[in-house]
Design an enzyme around this catalytic site. Structure first.
Site, PDB file in Angstrom:
ATOM      1  N   GLY A  45       0.837  -1.184   0.000  1.00 38.80           N
ATOM      2  CA  GLY A  45       0.000   0.000   0.000  1.00 38.80           C
ATOM      3  C   GLY A  45       0.873   1.234   0.000  1.00 38.80           C
ATOM      4  N   GLN A  50       2.930  10.006   1.206  1.00 38.86           N
ATOM      5  CA  GLN A  50       4.210   9.319   1.304  1.00 38.86           C
ATOM      6  C   GLN A  50       5.134   9.654   0.140  1.00 38.86           C
ATOM      7  OE1 GLN A  50       2.228   5.334   2.208  1.00 38.86           O
ATOM      8  NE2 GLN A  50       4.170   5.193   3.325  1.00 38.86           N
ATOM      9  N   CYS A  93       5.836   0.006   7.640  1.00 39.76           N
ATOM     10  CA  CYS A  93       5.483   1.184   6.855  1.00 39.76           C
ATOM     11  C   CYS A  93       6.661   1.563   5.972  1.00 39.76           C
ATOM     12  CB  CYS A  93       5.111   2.341   7.785  1.00 39.76           C
ATOM     13  SG  CYS A  93       4.633   3.844   6.918  1.00 39.76           S
ATOM     14  N   LEU A  94       6.376   1.831   4.690  1.00 45.00           N
ATOM     15  CA  LEU A  94       7.438   2.224   3.770  1.00 45.00           C
ATOM     16  C   LEU A  94       8.100   3.539   4.178  1.00 45.00           C
ATOM     17  CD1 LEU A  94       5.751   1.328   0.363  1.00 45.00           C
ATOM     18  CD2 LEU A  94       7.514   0.027   1.582  1.00 45.00           C
ATOM     19  N   HIS A 135      -4.450   1.474   7.430  1.00 43.97           N
ATOM     20  CA  HIS A 135      -3.091   2.009   7.519  1.00 43.97           C
ATOM     21  C   HIS A 135      -2.908   3.146   6.514  1.00 43.97           C
ATOM     22  CE1 HIS A 135       1.391   1.508   8.065  1.00 43.97           C
ATOM     23  NE2 HIS A 135       1.352   2.112   6.882  1.00 43.97           N
ATOM     24  N   GLU A 136      -3.318   2.908   5.273  1.00 36.85           N
ATOM     25  CA  GLU A 136      -3.161   3.939   4.238  1.00 36.85           C
ATOM     26  C   GLU A 136      -4.083   5.129   4.509  1.00 36.85           C
ATOM     27  OE1 GLU A 136      -0.570   3.710   2.572  1.00 36.85           O
ATOM     28  OE2 GLU A 136      -0.236   1.585   2.985  1.00 36.85           O
ATOM     29  N   HIS A 139      -2.580   7.597   6.827  1.00 37.94           N
ATOM     30  CA  HIS A 139      -1.650   8.539   6.202  1.00 37.94           C
ATOM     31  C   HIS A 139      -2.388   9.774   5.679  1.00 37.94           C
ATOM     32  CE1 HIS A 139       2.209   6.564   6.424  1.00 37.94           C
ATOM     33  NE2 HIS A 139       1.718   5.444   5.914  1.00 37.94           N
TER      34      HIS A 139
END
Length: 166
Positions: A45, A50, A93-94, A135-136, A139
């Site tokens: 995701g 991000q 998380c990226l 999660h996304e 953000h």
């Protein structure tokens, strides 16, 4: 399409709430770049903030590492329902590499979004898809996994990520 750099915590943009995408706003190039960036990372995701774009857009593909690529593109998503029962589990998380945290979230949600074609989609998600979407979505609201932790756990995990010693 191109791979964009992924912002890393504590970049202040990761703590800002995103603006809605306008009805006539074309985000197709952004979405193409986000998908390429997500698959290249490799993640499941990715949200627009991000990659430094403060718009309410995220992409996800929960099963591509085990099968075919079936991306979901969410423009102006909203969680319209969430179960009372919860699931807890480790999330990475990226934007916060190598610092996973245990996060508790509703086990099931109903997510509503606009697709690239302009159609409104309502979809019930559970399991990993529900976790990934939440999660996304976080953000887009300016939240990261650290925001779900107790003060003690946050200090420990964030401190280790930032190289602080106690």
């Amino acid at each position: 399409m191109s791979v964009r750099p992924i912002l890393l915590w504590p970049d202040p943009r990761l703590s800002q709430r995103c603006e809605p995408v306008g009805a006539d706003e074309d985000v197709s190039a952004l979405i193409g770049d986000m998908l390429e960036t997500m698959y290249d990372a490799p993640g499941r995701g990715l949200a627009a903030p991000q990659v430094g774009v403060m718009k309410r857009v995220f992409v996800m593909d929960c099963g591509w590492k085990d099968g075919d690529m079936t991306p979901i593109i969410c423009i102006n998503p909203e969680i319209v329902a969430a179960s009372e029962d919860v699931i807890a589990g480790e999330e990475g998380c990226l934007s916060i590499p190598n610092a996973p945290a245990d996060v508790t979230r509703p086990a099931r949600i109903t997510l509503r979004w606009r697709g690239l074609d302009g159609a409104i989609v309502d979809r019930k998600l559970d399991g990993f898809e529900a976790k990934c979407a939440q999660h996304e979505y976080d953000h887009l609201e300016g939240r990261v996994i650290f925001d779900h932790l107790s003060a003690e756990d946050r200090d420990r995990i964030e401190g280790a990520y930032l190289g602080r010693t106690t």
